[in-house]
Design a protein around this motif. Structure first.
Motif, PDB file in Angstrom:
ATOM      1  N   ILE A   1     103.778 -42.421 -42.392  1.00 24.17           N
ATOM      2  CA  ILE A   1     102.563 -43.145 -41.971  1.00 24.17           C
ATOM      3  C   ILE A   1     101.632 -43.343 -43.158  1.00 24.17           C
ATOM      4  CG2 ILE A   1     100.431 -42.932 -40.630  1.00 24.17           C
ATOM      5  CD1 ILE A   1     102.101 -41.655 -38.396  1.00 24.17           C
ATOM      6  N   LEU A   2     101.441 -42.298 -43.947  1.00 23.75           N
ATOM      7  CA  LEU A   2     100.553 -42.412 -45.104  1.00 23.75           C
ATOM      8  C   LEU A   2     101.104 -43.399 -46.133  1.00 23.75           C
ATOM      9  CD1 LEU A   2      98.037 -41.512 -46.626  1.00 23.75           C
ATOM     10  CD2 LEU A   2      99.373 -39.617 -47.586  1.00 23.75           C
ATOM     11  N   VAL A   3     102.401 -43.305 -46.429  1.00 20.45           N
ATOM     12  CA  VAL A   3     103.010 -44.185 -47.436  1.00 20.45           C
ATOM     13  C   VAL A   3     102.930 -45.650 -47.004  1.00 20.45           C
ATOM     14  CG1 VAL A   3     105.182 -44.837 -48.542  1.00 20.45           C
ATOM     15  CG2 VAL A   3     104.533 -42.423 -48.396  1.00 20.45           C
ATOM     16  N   TYR A   4     103.292 -45.933 -45.751  1.00 22.87           N
ATOM     17  CA  TYR A   4     103.268 -47.319 -45.290  1.00 22.87           C
ATOM     18  C   TYR A   4     101.849 -47.868 -45.206  1.00 22.87           C
ATOM     19  CZ  TYR A   4     108.179 -48.197 -44.364  1.00 22.87           C
ATOM     20  OH  TYR A   4     109.526 -48.441 -44.508  1.00 22.87           O
ATOM     21  N   THR A   5     100.887 -47.024 -44.898  1.00 26.04           N
ATOM     22  CA  THR A   5      99.495 -47.481 -44.856  1.00 26.04           C
ATOM     23  C   THR A   5      99.021 -47.832 -46.258  1.00 26.04           C
ATOM     24  OG1 THR A   5      99.080 -46.062 -42.942  1.00 26.04           O
ATOM     25  CG2 THR A   5      97.161 -46.929 -44.101  1.00 26.04           C
ATOM     26  N   ILE A   6      99.408 -47.031 -47.244  1.00 27.85           N
ATOM     27  CA  ILE A   6      99.058 -47.334 -48.645  1.00 27.85           C
ATOM     28  C   ILE A   6      99.701 -48.639 -49.079  1.00 27.85           C
ATOM     29  CG2 ILE A   6      99.371 -46.575 -51.035  1.00 27.85           C
ATOM     30  CD1 ILE A   6      99.129 -43.677 -49.992  1.00 27.85           C
ATOM     31  N   LEU A   7     100.969 -48.854 -48.702  1.00 29.84           N
ATOM     32  CA  LEU A   7     101.663 -50.099 -49.061  1.00 29.84           C
ATOM     33  C   LEU A   7     101.075 -51.305 -48.339  1.00 29.84           C
ATOM     34  CD1 LEU A   7     105.373 -48.856 -49.015  1.00 29.84           C
ATOM     35  CD2 LEU A   7     103.954 -49.336 -51.021  1.00 29.84           C
ATOM     36  N   LEU A   8     100.497 -51.069 -47.171  1.00 27.75           N
ATOM     37  CA  LEU A   8      99.886 -52.152 -46.399  1.00 27.75           C
ATOM     38  C   LEU A   8      98.664 -52.731 -47.095  1.00 27.75           C
ATOM     39  CD1 LEU A   8      99.450 -53.782 -43.727  1.00 27.75           C
ATOM     40  CD2 LEU A   8      98.281 -51.749 -42.837  1.00 27.75           C
ATOM     41  N   VAL A   9      97.928 -51.896 -47.821  1.00 28.93           N
ATOM     42  CA  VAL A   9      96.645 -52.311 -48.409  1.00 28.93           C
ATOM     43  C   VAL A   9      96.793 -53.518 -49.335  1.00 28.93           C
ATOM     44  CG1 VAL A   9      94.727 -51.603 -49.893  1.00 28.93           C
ATOM     45  CG2 VAL A   9      95.587 -50.049 -48.129  1.00 28.93           C
ATOM     46  N   PRO A  10      97.667 -53.493 -50.362  1.00 27.22           N
ATOM     47  CA  PRO A  10      97.769 -54.676 -51.230  1.00 27.22           C
ATOM     48  C   PRO A  10      98.244 -55.928 -50.507  1.00 27.22           C
ATOM     49  CG  PRO A  10      99.508 -53.090 -51.739  1.00 27.22           C
ATOM     50  CD  PRO A  10      98.540 -52.400 -50.834  1.00 27.22           C
ATOM     51  N   VAL A  11      99.100 -55.748 -49.495  1.00 28.16           N
ATOM     52  CA  VAL A  11      99.561 -56.908 -48.721  1.00 28.16           C
ATOM     53  C   VAL A  11      98.382 -57.552 -48.002  1.00 28.16           C
ATOM     54  CG1 VAL A  11     101.010 -57.653 -46.800  1.00 28.16           C
ATOM     55  CG2 VAL A  11     101.879 -55.973 -48.432  1.00 28.16           C
ATOM     56  N   SER A  12      97.539 -56.725 -47.394  1.00 29.33           N
ATOM     57  CA  SER A  12      96.396 -57.266 -46.658  1.00 29.33           C
ATOM     58  C   SER A  12      95.403 -57.941 -47.595  1.00 29.33           C
ATOM     59  CB  SER A  12      95.706 -56.157 -45.855  1.00 29.33           C
ATOM     60  OG  SER A  12      95.147 -55.190 -46.708  1.00 29.33           O
ATOM     61  N   PHE A  13      95.192 -57.369 -48.781  1.00 28.70           N
ATOM     62  CA  PHE A  13      94.248 -57.974 -49.724  1.00 28.70           C
ATOM     63  C   PHE A  13      94.793 -59.259 -50.331  1.00 28.70           C
ATOM     64  CE2 PHE A  13      91.934 -53.914 -49.786  1.00 28.70           C
ATOM     65  CZ  PHE A  13      90.627 -54.400 -49.760  1.00 28.70           C
ATOM     66  N   ALA A  14      96.112 -59.390 -50.426  1.00 23.93           N
ATOM     67  CA  ALA A  14      96.694 -60.605 -51.010  1.00 23.93           C
ATOM     68  C   ALA A  14      96.262 -61.846 -50.241  1.00 23.93           C
ATOM     69  CB  ALA A  14      98.217 -60.490 -51.025  1.00 23.93           C
ATOM     70  N   LEU A  15      96.111 -61.728 -48.930  1.00 23.66           N
ATOM     71  CA  LEU A  15      95.689 -62.876 -48.116  1.00 23.66           C
ATOM     72  C   LEU A  15      94.311 -63.381 -48.505  1.00 23.66           C
ATOM     73  CD1 LEU A  15      96.908 -62.166 -44.474  1.00 23.66           C
ATOM     74  CD2 LEU A  15      97.116 -64.329 -45.686  1.00 23.66           C
ATOM     75  N   ALA A  16      93.468 -62.494 -49.003  1.00 23.26           N
ATOM     76  CA  ALA A  16      92.104 -62.885 -49.371  1.00 23.26           C
ATOM     77  C   ALA A  16      92.092 -63.895 -50.510  1.00 23.26           C
ATOM     78  CB  ALA A  16      91.283 -61.655 -49.745  1.00 23.26           C
ATOM     79  N   PHE A  17      93.170 -63.936 -51.292  1.00 25.00           N
ATOM     80  CA  PHE A  17      93.209 -64.799 -52.471  1.00 25.00           C
ATOM     81  C   PHE A  17      94.117 -66.015 -52.274  1.00 25.00           C
ATOM     82  CE2 PHE A  17      92.298 -60.434 -53.710  1.00 25.00           C
ATOM     83  CZ  PHE A  17      91.055 -60.612 -54.309  1.00 25.00           C
TER      84      PHE A  17
END
Length: 326
Positions: free
Chosen positions: A228-244
Motif C-alpha cells: 500500500i505504501l509503495v503503490y501510494t508513493i508511485l501514484l504521486v508522480p502519475v497524479s502530478f503528471a496530469l497537471a502539466f
C-alpha cells in the motif's frame, strides 16, 4: 488456495431457484455504486476533451458507457455467484440471495453488453465502442474468470478495467486516444491497488473463506501494508503528471498537492501498524484510509472538471483573459 474456490459444478447458468425477479433486483446486478464512478470519470473524460460535443450525443455516450459498465457488473456476479454465497460482503447480492437465477443474470449481462457497444459506436465512433468492448471483455474474462482466482496480483492487473472509462469518454468526444486520456487511465490504474488493499485488510476473513488469493491471504498483512505504501508513493508522480498536460490547471494542481499529502499520510499510518494495534481498534485506520481513497479519486476528477470549465469560460471571452477583458 483450495480447489473448492474453482468449483463451477453448481451449473453457472440457471442453478438457483429464486422468487420472481423484480426491476430492483436486475438494477442491483449493475453494481450501481461502481457504475456511479464509471459514469463520473467517463463524463470528466468527455468534458475535458478539447472537442465540443452536442449535449444529446454526450448524454447518449455516457448512457451507453454506464450500461456497458453495468453489463460488466452483471456478468461478474454471474461468474462469481459461487464465492459471493460465501463472502459476508456479497451474500446479499441478487443471485446468492435467491432473487435472480444465474441464467437470468448471464442473459441480462450479455444483452446489455451488446447493446451498449453497438449503440455507443453508432452514437459516437468505433474507437470509443472498441474501448468499451475491450473493457467489458477485460473485466469479465481477464479479471473475473482468470486473474481474480489465480494470482494475488489480481487487483494490480485487473484494475485496468476500472481505469478505462475516462479514456472511453475522451474517445467518444475526439475519436482518438491521447496522452491526457492515457494519464487519466494511469491515475485510476495506480490508485486501485492501495484503495482495494486497504479494504482487504479489514475484510480479511471474507477472501480467506472464499479462497480468493488476495495479497492479504497469500503474503500476509505485513506485506500488504508495504505494498500500500509503495503503490501510494508511485501514484504521486502519475497524479502530478496530469497537471502539466492540456487538461491540467490551478484547481487540479492544488487538489493534487492536498489529496496526495492526505493519501500518503494515510498509507504511512497503515504501514506503521501491526495486527495487534489493528485488531484492538477494529481496523479503524484501514477503514478511514479506504474511505479517504474514494475522496482522493473523486476530488482529482472534480478538479479536472473545474479546470475544463474555467478554460471553456475563458475561451468564450467571459473570463479575465478572454476577449471581453482586453
Amino acid at each position: 488456495m483450495s480447489d473448492a474456490s474453482f468449483d463451477t459444478s453448481a451449473n453457472k447458468v440457471g442453478s438457483a431457484q429464486p422468487q420472481d425477479a423484480e426491476f430492483s433486483h436486475f438494477f442491483a446486478l449493475l453494481k450501481p455504486r461502481v457504475m456511479s464512478l464509471v459514469v463520473f470519470t467517463a463524463l470528466v473524460g468527455l468534458l475535458a476533451a478539447p472537442v465540443s460535443v452536442h449535449p444529446i450525443v454526450g448524454f447518449t455516450a455516457i448512457l451507453f458507457i454506464a450500461i456497458g459498465g453495468g453489463a460488466s457488473g452483471a456478468l461478474n456476479m454471474w461468474w462469481d455467484a459461487d464465492i459471493d454465497r460465501i463472502m459476508k460482503r456479497t451474500k446479499g447480492r441478487p443471485i446468492p440471495a435467491g432473487l435472480i437465477t444465474e441464467g437470468e443474470a448471464f442473459g441480462f449481462g450479455i444483452a446489455l453488453a451488446g447493446i451498449s457497444v453497438i449503440m455507443l459506436g453508432l452514437a459516437t465512433n468505433l474507437v470509443a465502442a472498441g474501448l468499451l468492448a475491450f473493457t467489458i471483455f477485460f473485466y469479465v474474462v481477464i479479471y473475473s474468470m482468470w486473474l481474480k482466482r489465480w494470482t494475488p496480483q489480481n487487483i494490480v492487473i485487473g484494475g485496468a478495467a476500472g481505469a478505462f472509462p475516462p479514456m472511453i469518454g475522451w474517445a467518444a468526444a475526439t475519436g482518438s486516444v491521447s496522452i491526457e486520456s492515457v494519464l487519466m487511465f494511469a491515475l485510476i490504474f495506480m490508485w486501485t491497488p492501495p484503495h482495494f488493499w486497504a479494504l482487504a485488510l479489514f475484510m480479511k476473513s471474507d477472501y480467506d473463506e472464499a479462497g480468493v488469493p488476495m495479497l492479504t491471504s497469500t503474503h500476509g498483512r505485513r506485506v500488504t501494508r508495504n505494498h500500500i505504501l509503495v503503490y501510494t508513493i508511485l501514484l504521486v508522480p502519475v497524479s502530478f503528471a496530469l497537471a502539466f498536460t492540456s487538461i491540467g490547471g490551478p484547481a487540479y494542481l492544488i487538489a493534487a498537492v492536498l489529496l496526495n499529502a492526505l493519501f500518503l499520510r494515510g498509507a504511512w499510518r497503515i504501514w506503521r501498524r501491526d495486527e495487534v494495534a489493528a485488531d484492538a481498534d477494529g481496523y479503524a485506520t484501514e477503514k478511514t484510509v479506504f474511505k479517504h481513497s474514494l475522496y482522493y479519486l473523486f476530488g482529482l476528477f472534480v478538479a479536472i472538471l473545474i479546470d475544463a470549465c474555467l478554460r471553456s469560460y475563458d475561451l468564450l471571452g467571459a473570463g479575465p483573459f478572454g476577449v471581453s477583458g482586453l
